[in-house]
Design an enzyme around this catalytic site. Structure first.
Site, PDB file in Angstrom:
ATOM      1  N   GLU A 471       0.791  -1.243   0.000  1.00  0.00           N
ATOM      2  CA  GLU A 471       0.000   0.000   0.000  1.00  0.00           C
ATOM      3  C   GLU A 471       0.820   1.289   0.000  1.00  0.00           C
ATOM      4  O   GLU A 471       0.268   2.359   0.242  1.00  0.00           O
ATOM      5  CB  GLU A 471      -1.012   0.001   1.175  1.00  0.00           C
ATOM      6  CG  GLU A 471      -2.050  -1.109   1.031  1.00  0.00           C
ATOM      7  CD  GLU A 471      -3.113  -1.161   2.135  1.00  0.00           C
ATOM      8  OE1 GLU A 471      -2.958  -0.448   3.151  1.00  0.00           O
ATOM      9  OE2 GLU A 471      -4.088  -1.911   1.976  1.00  0.00           O
ATOM     10  N   GLU A 568      -7.206  -7.562  -1.397  1.00  0.00           N
ATOM     11  CA  GLU A 568      -7.601  -7.303   0.001  1.00  0.00           C
ATOM     12  C   GLU A 568      -9.023  -6.775   0.034  1.00  0.00           C
ATOM     13  O   GLU A 568      -9.371  -5.871  -0.730  1.00  0.00           O
ATOM     14  CB  GLU A 568      -6.705  -6.242   0.656  1.00  0.00           C
ATOM     15  CG  GLU A 568      -5.407  -6.729   1.228  1.00  0.00           C
ATOM     16  CD  GLU A 568      -4.742  -5.675   2.129  1.00  0.00           C
ATOM     17  OE1 GLU A 568      -5.461  -4.836   2.716  1.00  0.00           O
ATOM     18  OE2 GLU A 568      -3.506  -5.692   2.216  1.00  0.00           O
TER      19      GLU A 568
END
Ligand SMILES: *[C@@H]1O[C@H](CO)[C@@H](O)[C@H](O)[C@H]1NC(C)=O
Ligand SMILES: *[C@@H]1O[C@H](CO)[C@@H](O)[C@H](O)[C@H]1NC(C)=O
Ligand SMILES: *[C@@H]1O[C@H](CO)[C@@H](O)[C@H](O)[C@H]1NC(C)=O
Ligand SMILES: *[C@@H]1O[C@H](CO)[C@@H](O)[C@H](O)[C@H]1NC(C)=O
Ligand SMILES: *[C@@H]1O[C@H](CO)[C@@H](O)[C@H](O)[C@H]1NC(C)=O
Length: 895
Positions: A471, A568
């Site tokens: 991320e 995710e």
């Protein structure tokens, strides 16, 4: 047995051949020096003390400060209640591990002696007999220090740690040029600051599902002494040579060499009856040699396949080496043959690029979850823990796990189990949710970390992709840390320096056999085109996405991004009462208690769970406080299980379609598989291995053949999804039930329809009002539907599980008290629970308190008067104990 013997025998024959050939080609030199490497383990009992000497205790290596203190009863279970706060002082202190050991003269006489640290966590100065031999700053590296000149008969080895928290803060302070955010975790995490300045498990300073325990400790320690040459490590890789149409096996050997050494090495793959000899002349220093063996194209090789797609064939590989100086080497390992490609290419009628993995030429939909460390104290993670978790993944029809970048590069056993079980691993490098410094010494230690980890792990067929970080592209692109636009280029430059110019370059040099992604989520090659930080890394037309939305209705599938690859997504729930009660006491057993708030590390998490649950379920309202608490834990699991099911089914049915330019989804990895402690989190398996309701539902929603039912503006649609490699000829059967009865009201069957292997398609659609009208006595509140796929030519042959769909929220539906009764019987080591009920029961949950084990099915829809569910205990138990501890809860039982 017979098979093994034959393999052993033929290997032996090959050895005889190769060894005798080698002997003819060399003259053996005779000398009186010991030729082999002496290895003295320095594991075992060390002494541990803190900075001011108020603590002085025995400590086992491998181990860490917290486990040592706990074992000596200086502290309670660190996971108990609020102990993470209570014991914060431990990580703020500096601890020293020391060991006295004797070394025989024969060893001391050898030409070279090296201390080998398998892992040092994290910042330390290492001294031997008062002389500093080295320093460490990276828990993801191993370290070696030459100590020959310092070794005595009696030795004192000391590893002087400095608090990781103090170190990180000092490093941040020293980095005065500009800030490298985030400084600290959100207060709700009760963690430590500046973790991005230290190469240590990033979650050890706290995470939104885990506690802060930045411990200090050691993995295995050895003294190695030798006169000529020692083998430090080796890797094996296999690669398909398309120009020659054959497989190559490559073994890379890393040597530490004192004098030039000539040797003869033989590689043998006994099961394939292939062997080859190599003459090497190995120069002094740290030397790498490559042996490359071609498998002749007329030798047939069985491939390694992901779970659900074929066998996980692995072949024995022996390497035997002899040198003039009579040093011998033996390696016995396994190799597997498979190819992997990450396909990013244009898709007709869709902007952007595809994003999927092709293994052995076959496109594979990745089904699975994300892996986090199985314990904050890694020395407590046993092979049994890993096996139980990974077998749980496979038993839920998963074929992939992402080893997330905020934890650790897992131990070798983890990857060997994934090889054996067919779990594809998406391997992150350990950087997560932060920006990172690029000072020279930081880059240097990262470079060494990356080289070592790639060499350690690249032999595993299970690993299919490397990924630079978690991320961090998104963190810059969508400005998580409030960086003024004018300053952004500086951070983008650091990002490219670290992940592209260093990590990617090293990985591509060390391992050409796998794809490399710079981040997750990312737009893949599109991100690269945009300078590695895309404008929108969450773009559903490219790469993978992470998507979370806790408050919008998870039953509304139209809100989910129809992404190429969902790496995710997820929802929180609480673990079961039996897991929580191990670390809490009666005053904690309330959803609003201090304990409940303390364990929740995600801002507003406890409220979000109830708000999401209240959209569809009546919240528990028992006046008995303990029942109210347990029912609330239950309802969070119901909410989580149903939400993740709906989202996952949406991704699976989007496999073959493009709608409004989006689709061709080829991966669904929900967040997260496992837990690091007993607390609320997105996991589907509790700390200790107990399955949450989500994990039980995953068995079905990851089934190789699946019927997905949903409503699209009053139309019931049933999709068929298949991961098989062959086509099926199927019919869909839809059955309508009343909540109050176990006898079906009516059913309809579709025309037969071919479901392609490796595809998803609409197989039936039916107006819901028309279905209910035709059925007679039904409406959306009084009835629900079930559906299944059957062989068109043989309707008794069902493919995949039976699905069900609510026609309204259960909170508005006419659920009747099901009065579930159960009896228990023993059948060997297994127990059978036979259930009886009066009415349709949903989310039926069987719990046997602290009797650890696994139900074959749980959280199910109970539609028949009698159903038997088996229970596999992990410890001895009895019918009496199970009968006493059995609790059955269904949705209608909590209000
Ligand atoms: C020594 O260290 C411990 C733990 O950090 C601390 O609690 C204690 O007050 C210190 N004692 C002295 C005498 O400094
Ligand atoms: C730990 O060591 C560091 C570096 O030497 C020092 O600054 C710090 O005060 C020490 N902490 C304790 C608790 O003694
Ligand atoms: C493969 O071909 C080689 C050389 O042509 C031959 O010697 C060998 O016996 C063959 N092996 C098999 C398994 O057919
Ligand atoms: C599927 O099965 C049905 C019923 O047996 C048969 O009529 C039909 O021809 C089959 N279709 C295919 C494509 O095999
Ligand atoms: C709990 O809620 C149900 C449904 O709203 C209601 O029928 C029941 O009386 C309530 N029970 C208590 C104890 O308030």
């Amino acid at each position: 047995m017979i098979q093994l013997q034959r393999v052993g025998l033929s290997a032996f024959i090959y050895f005889l051949i190769s060894v005798s050939l080698c002997r003819h080609s060399q003259t053996a030199t005779v000398n009186d020096q010991s030729t082999e490497v002496e290895i003295h383990s320095l594991n075992g009992k060390w002494i541990l003390r803190n900075e001011n000497g108020t603590y002085n205790l025995p400590a086992v290596v491998p181990g860490c400060v917290h486990t040592a203190l706990h074992k000596q009863n200086f502290i309670q279970d660190p996971y108990y209640r609020l102990n993470d706060l209570e014991y914060r002082w431990i990580s703020l202190d500096n601890w020293t591990y020391s060991l006295t050991f004797t070394v025989p003269q024969s060893t001391r006489r050898m030409k070279k002696a090296v201390l080998v640290f398998d892992g040092v966590d994290t910042v330390s100065t290492i001294t031997l007999n008062g002389v500093t031999v080295g320093t460490t700053d990276n828990m993801f590296r191993s370290y070696e220090f030459e100590v020959g000149a310092i070794l005595a008969k009696d030795n004192l080895l000391e590893v002087r740690f400095m608090s990781a928290v103090t170190y990180a803060s000092q490093r941040d302070h020293a980095h005065s040029a500009y800030r490298v955010p985030p400084a600290c975790p959100p207060p709700v995490q009760k963690g430590e600051c500046h973790v991005n300045f230290i190469r240590k498990a990033q979650c050890s300073f706290s995470w939104d599902w885990g506690p802060s325990f930045p411990t200090q400790g050691l993995r295995a320690v050895e003294l190695q002494a030798f006169n000529f040459i020692r083998l430090q490590s080796y890797t094996t890789t296999t690669a398909w040579d398309s120009s020659l149409s054959c497989w190559n096996v490559e073994i890379e050997l890393s040597f530490d060499v004192v004098v030039t050494t000539n040797g003869c090495f033989t590689l043998v793959l006994p099961e394939l009856k292939v062997f080859q000899m190599f003459q090497l002349s190995i120069k002094p220093g740290q030397t790498r040699e490559t042996l490359s063996l071609q498998i002749p194209s007329n030798v047939s090789v069985d491939l390694w396949w992901p779970n659900g797609h074929g066998e996980q064939t692995q072949y024995l590989l022996f390497m035997e080496g002899r040198t003039e100086s009579r040093v011998t080497f033996h390696i016995e390992t396994k190799v597997a043959f498979r190819t992997v490609e990450l396909v990013q290419e244009p898709i007709p009628s869709s902007p952007g690029l595809s994003f999927y993995f092709r293994v052995n030429g076959r496109p594979i939909f990745l089904k699975g979850s994300n892996w986090i460390p199985a314990h904050i104290f890694q020395d407590l993670v046993t092979p049994e823990t890993l096996r139980n978790l990974l077998e749980s993944a496979v038993d839920a029809n998963m074929n992939a796990l992402r080893v997330w970048g905020g934890g650790v590069y897992e131990q070798n056993t983890f990857y060997s189990l994934c090889d054996e079980l067919g779990i594809m691993v998406w391997q992150d490098f350990m950087f997560a949710c932060a920006l990172y410094p690029t000072d020279q010494d930081f880059i240097e230690t990262v470079r060494e970390e990356v080289v070592q980890q790639v060499r350690r792990l690249k032999s595993h067929p299970s690993i299919i992709v490397w990924s630079g970080n978690n991320e961090n592209e998104a963190a810059i692109a969508t400005d998580w840390f409030g960086i003024p636009v004018a300053e952004r280029p500086k951070y983008v430059k650091d990002y490219v320096t670290l992940y592209v110019e260093n990590i990617r370059n090293i990985v591509q040099k060390e391992d050409a056999s796998r794809p490399f992604l710079v981040s997750s989520p990312t737009n893949g090659v599109e991100s690269e085109k945009e300078g590695f930080v895309a404008r929108n890394p969450y773009d559903p037309h490219y790469g993978d996405t992470h998507f979370y939305s806790y408050l919008s209705d998870c039953w509304d599938w139209s809100q989910f991004p129809r992404t190429r690859f969902a790496s995710e997504y997820g929802f929180q729930s609480w673990p079961s009462f039996s897991t929580l009660s191990k670390v809490s006491k009666a005053e904690d057993w309330n959803y609003l208690s201090t304990f409940s708030a303390h364990r929740q590390h995600h801002e507003l998490g406890n409220t979000q769970m109830l708000l999401q649950a209240a959209l569809h379920y009546i919240l528990p309202n028992s006046t008995n406080q303990l029942k109210h608490y347990k029912d609330t834990l239950y309802i969070t699991q119901v909410m989580q299980a149903q939400c993740v099911k709906m989202q996952t089914e949406f991704y699976r049915r989007s496999r073959s379609e493009i709608i409004n330019g989006e689709g061709h989804t080829m991966g669904a990895l929900y967040w997260q598989l496992n837990d690091i402690w007993q607390g609320p989190s997105w996991s589907s398996i509790e700390f200790g291995g107990k399955w949450k309701m989500l994990h039980h539902l995953a068995v079905d929603f990851f089934s190789p053949v699946l019927a997905v039912g949903f409503e699209d503006s009053d139309t019931l649609k049933i999709y068929g999804v298949s991961d098989l490699s062959t086509d099926l000829n199927l019919t869909v059967t839809v059955t309508v039930y009343e909540w109050g009865s176990l006898i079906p009201v009516c059913s309809v069957e579709s025309e037969s329809c071919a479901l392609k292997g490796g595809g998803a398609m609409l197989m039936m659609q039916h107006s819901v009002p028309a279905l209910l009208k035709d059925c007679g006595k039904c409406d959306r509140h009084s009835c629900l539907v079930t559906f299944d796929l059957r062989d068109a030519t043989d309707p008794s042959n069902q493919h995949g599980p039976t699905g069900h769909l609510f026609l309204t929220s259960p909170k508005e539906a006419g659920l009747q008290p099901p009065n579930i009764k159960a009896s228990v019987e023993r059948d060997g080591d297994v127990f059978a629970f036979t259930l009886h009920c009066d009415a349709v029961a949903v989310f039926v949950w069987l719990d046997v308190e602290d009797v650890a084990g696994r139900f074959e099915s749980n959280g199910f829809l109970l539609l028949s008067q009698r159903r038997t569910v088996r229970f596999f205990p992990w410890r001895p138990t009895t019918v009496e104990e199970l009968s006493k501890k059995l609790h059955i809860t269904s949705l209608r039982d909590v209000y």
